[in-house]
Design an enzyme around this catalytic site. Structure first.
Site, mmCIF file in Angstrom:
data_model
loop_
_atom_site.group_PDB
_atom_site.id
_atom_site.type_symbol
_atom_site.label_atom_id
_atom_site.label_comp_id
_atom_site.label_asym_id
_atom_site.label_seq_id
_atom_site.Cartn_x
_atom_site.Cartn_y
_atom_site.Cartn_z
ATOM 1 N N SER A 56 -2.550 0.934 -1.164
ATOM 2 C CA SER A 56 -1.660 -0.073 -1.687
ATOM 3 C C SER A 56 -0.457 -0.388 -0.788
ATOM 4 O O SER A 56 0.213 -1.400 -1.008
ATOM 5 C CB SER A 56 -1.127 0.396 -3.050
ATOM 6 O OG SER A 56 -0.323 1.556 -2.896
ATOM 7 N N SER B 146 -3.039 5.613 -0.190
ATOM 8 C CA SER B 146 -2.315 4.367 0.085
ATOM 9 C C SER B 146 -1.432 4.335 1.325
ATOM 10 O O SER B 146 -0.924 3.275 1.682
ATOM 11 C CB SER B 146 -1.461 3.983 -1.115
ATOM 12 O OG SER B 146 -2.279 3.409 -2.090
ATOM 13 N N LYS C 237 8.618 0.143 1.277
ATOM 14 C CA LYS C 237 7.668 -0.336 0.269
ATOM 15 C C LYS C 237 8.455 -0.667 -0.995
ATOM 16 O O LYS C 237 9.385 0.062 -1.355
ATOM 17 C CB LYS C 237 6.643 0.766 -0.001
ATOM 18 C CG LYS C 237 5.512 0.373 -0.933
ATOM 19 C CD LYS C 237 4.501 1.519 -1.065
ATOM 20 C CE LYS C 237 3.314 1.135 -1.935
ATOM 21 N NZ LYS C 237 2.316 2.223 -2.047
HETATM 22 N N1 GLN Z 1 -6.665 3.218 -4.118
HETATM 23 C C1 GLN Z 1 -6.141 4.281 -4.902
HETATM 24 C C2 GLN Z 1 -5.793 3.789 -6.290
HETATM 25 O O1 GLN Z 1 -5.913 2.637 -6.512
HETATM 26 C C3 GLN Z 1 -4.938 4.892 -4.245
HETATM 27 C C4 GLN Z 1 -3.704 4.106 -4.431
HETATM 28 C C5 GLN Z 1 -2.490 4.839 -3.932
HETATM 29 O O2 GLN Z 1 -2.602 5.783 -3.154
HETATM 30 N N2 GLN Z 1 -1.337 4.430 -4.415
HETATM 31 O O3 GLN Z 1 -5.414 4.516 -7.140
#
Ligand code: GLN
Length: 484
Positions: A152, A176, A77
């Site tokens: 994400s 995410s 990532k």
């Molecule tokens: N959807 C959650 C957020 O926007 C989790 C994102 C993540 O785990 N990086 O904060």
């Protein structure tokens, strides 16, 4: 075909000389070239470096010095710093940033012999649940390119699902890893907070962020986690709890395992199709000798609201370092320091990141700290207590990873609140710091569904064992999207 194989099968092929790591890497690079124009799962492809690393891996294999991930092509990532390679975090702010060092996760996997194919696309600064907020454009779901892959870590999930790499790394602050794994039909593990070092992992919300592996199978995830986990003195929250041999217990019987089903995870907000798939998966566990118990996590209803105070608060503090002075985007011709800060940050950050920074600074401001931030921290404790009580009765907790299958591209783009609400089943795990895994179960109308299994602190080995036993008795993890 090589790309259909799991990490475990690829490692066997490499050891027996059926193919070399260089051949494997060339095969994946050709697939990325051909298929990723549409999917957009990679931000950077490091082809030359990958071939070089593959040559070194082949030499190690020939010398009998190979481990289970030596020569295996993976992707990171783009939130992980990679020495000499662009590290953008999906943001215009870091579009010009080349990291001067490797994240701990990156160096550990490299030391284990894994080959990096490139860096995957993601929501800007890991903020989002759809992988649409990237400066590099949205990632598309290979099961239906009109749908999002989740986020994400959507780029990593898509790269694994479309077999553009054998495995990938992700990060999970509020879901995410688990949610995109669920939406793309792969296996993704969020370890216990502190199990994997955050050194060199660009910070979103430091008390929630945790890196973890994403792959086709639980067995593959076990091999990756083995390489990633362990104490690192450069991360002050890294744990020195000994790392067990994750593959040694994969085959253990799960007879008598106590599974808790929280009533709150199966309420009216859950899509009927997803509910059926999850219930069928639970039935399979019953047939393997597990006992099912109804449990309650009473503060589930407060999870999203409190998470979306804590995470933005920490993000507003972490992202204050992007000021146009030291590194990252700088506006042209600033007239004074304030103009430099304002324009660099206005130009460098996208809408979702700005929204979070504004929420964060608001809830931390002197007049509102007690009403919002402190309150959310208290709820965080209540959430941890809910899990502590649940784990007095059961060994693991099961439920859906997400209330629906992947939504259409654009569907949530102008509706951040419904995007936040869709994180209802994943954010609690991070608030409590617990480990969780998502594994593919029966798809709904052709779209993948993930079963989420949450464990007690440092119980990753058990989660992997439970997930592996399921995959030995089902084929959902073997399904591949058409056209890839
Ligand atoms: N959807 C959650 C957020 O926007 C989790 C994102 C993540 O785990 N990086 O904060």
């Amino acid at each position: 075909m090589m790309h259909e194989k799991s990490v475990t099968e690829l490692a066997a092929g490499l050891r027996s000389g059926e193919f070399s790591s260089v051949e494997l890497v060339e095969h994946y690079l050709e697939r990325i070239e051909r298929l990723d124009g549409e999917l957009n799962s990679f931000i950077t492809v490091t082809a030359e470096q990958a071939i070089e690393q593959a040559r070194a891996a082949d030499a190690r294999i020939a010398a009998g010095d190979a481990g289970p991930v030596t020569g295996i092509p993976i992707a990171h990532k783009d939130i992980y710093c990679t020495n000499g390679v662009k590290t953008s975090c999906g943001s215009r702010m870091l579009d010009n940033f080349t990291a001067p060092y490797d994240a701990n996760v990156v160096s550990r996997l490299r030391d284990a012999g894994a080959v990096m194919l490139g860096k995957t696309n993601m929501d800007e600064f890991a903020m989002g649940s759809t992988s649409e907020s990237s400066f590099y454009g949205p990632v598309k779901n290979p099961w239906n390119t009109g749908r999002v892959p989740g986020g994400s870590s959507g780029g990593s999930a898509v790269a694994v699902a479309a077999r553009l790499c054998a495995a990938a790394t992700g990060t999970d602050t509020g879901g995410s890893i688990r949610q995109p794994a669920s939406h793309c039909g792969i296996t993704g593990l969020k370890p216990t907070y502190g199990r994997v070092s955050r050194y060199g992992m660009i910070a979103y919300a430091s008390s929630l962020d945790q890196g973890g592996p994403m792959a086709q199978t639980a067995e593959d995830v076990a091999f990756l986690l083995q390489a990633m986990a362990g104490f690192d003195e450069r991360d002050s929250t890294s744990s020195d709890t000994p790392v067990p041999d994750y593959s040694a217990t994969l085959e253990d019987s799960i007879e008598g395992l106590k599974i808790g089903l929280p009533g709150e995870y199966f309420d009216a907000g859950l899509d009927e199709g997803v509910r059926k798939s999850v219930e069928e998966a639970v039935e399979l566990y019953k047939s393997l000798g597990a006992e099912i118990r109804e449990i309650s996590l009473p503060n589930t209803g407060l999870a999203v609201a409190s998470y979306y105070v804590v995470a933005p608060a920490e993000c507003s503090s972490n992202l204050s370092r992007y000021d146009g002075v030291r590194f990252g985007h700088r506006c042209d011709d600033p007239v004074d320091l304030e103009d430099l800060y304002k324009r660099s940050r206005s130009e460098g950050f996208g809408a979702e990141v700005k929204r979070r920074i504004m929420i964060g600074t608001y809830v931390l401001s002197a007049g509102y700290y007690d009403a919002f931030y402190l309150k959310a921290q208290k709820i965080r404790q209540l959430i941890s207590d809910d899990f502590r009580k649940a784990f007095e009765q059961v060994d693991v907790i099961m439920g859906p990873a997400s209330p629906t299958t992947a939504v259409a591209l654009g569907e949530m783009a102008d509706d951040p609140v419904s995007m936040y609400l869709s994180d209802v089943y994943t954010v609690m795990t991070n608030m409590a710091g617990l480990p969780g895994i998502s594994i593919p179960v029966a798809p709904v109308e052709g779209m993948p569904v993930g079963l989420q299994i949450t464990g007690n602190y440092f119980d990753e080995a058990r989660l992997l064992n439970i997930a592996h036993r399921f995959q030995q008795n089902s084929d959902w993890h073997r399904l591949m999207p058409e056209g890839v």
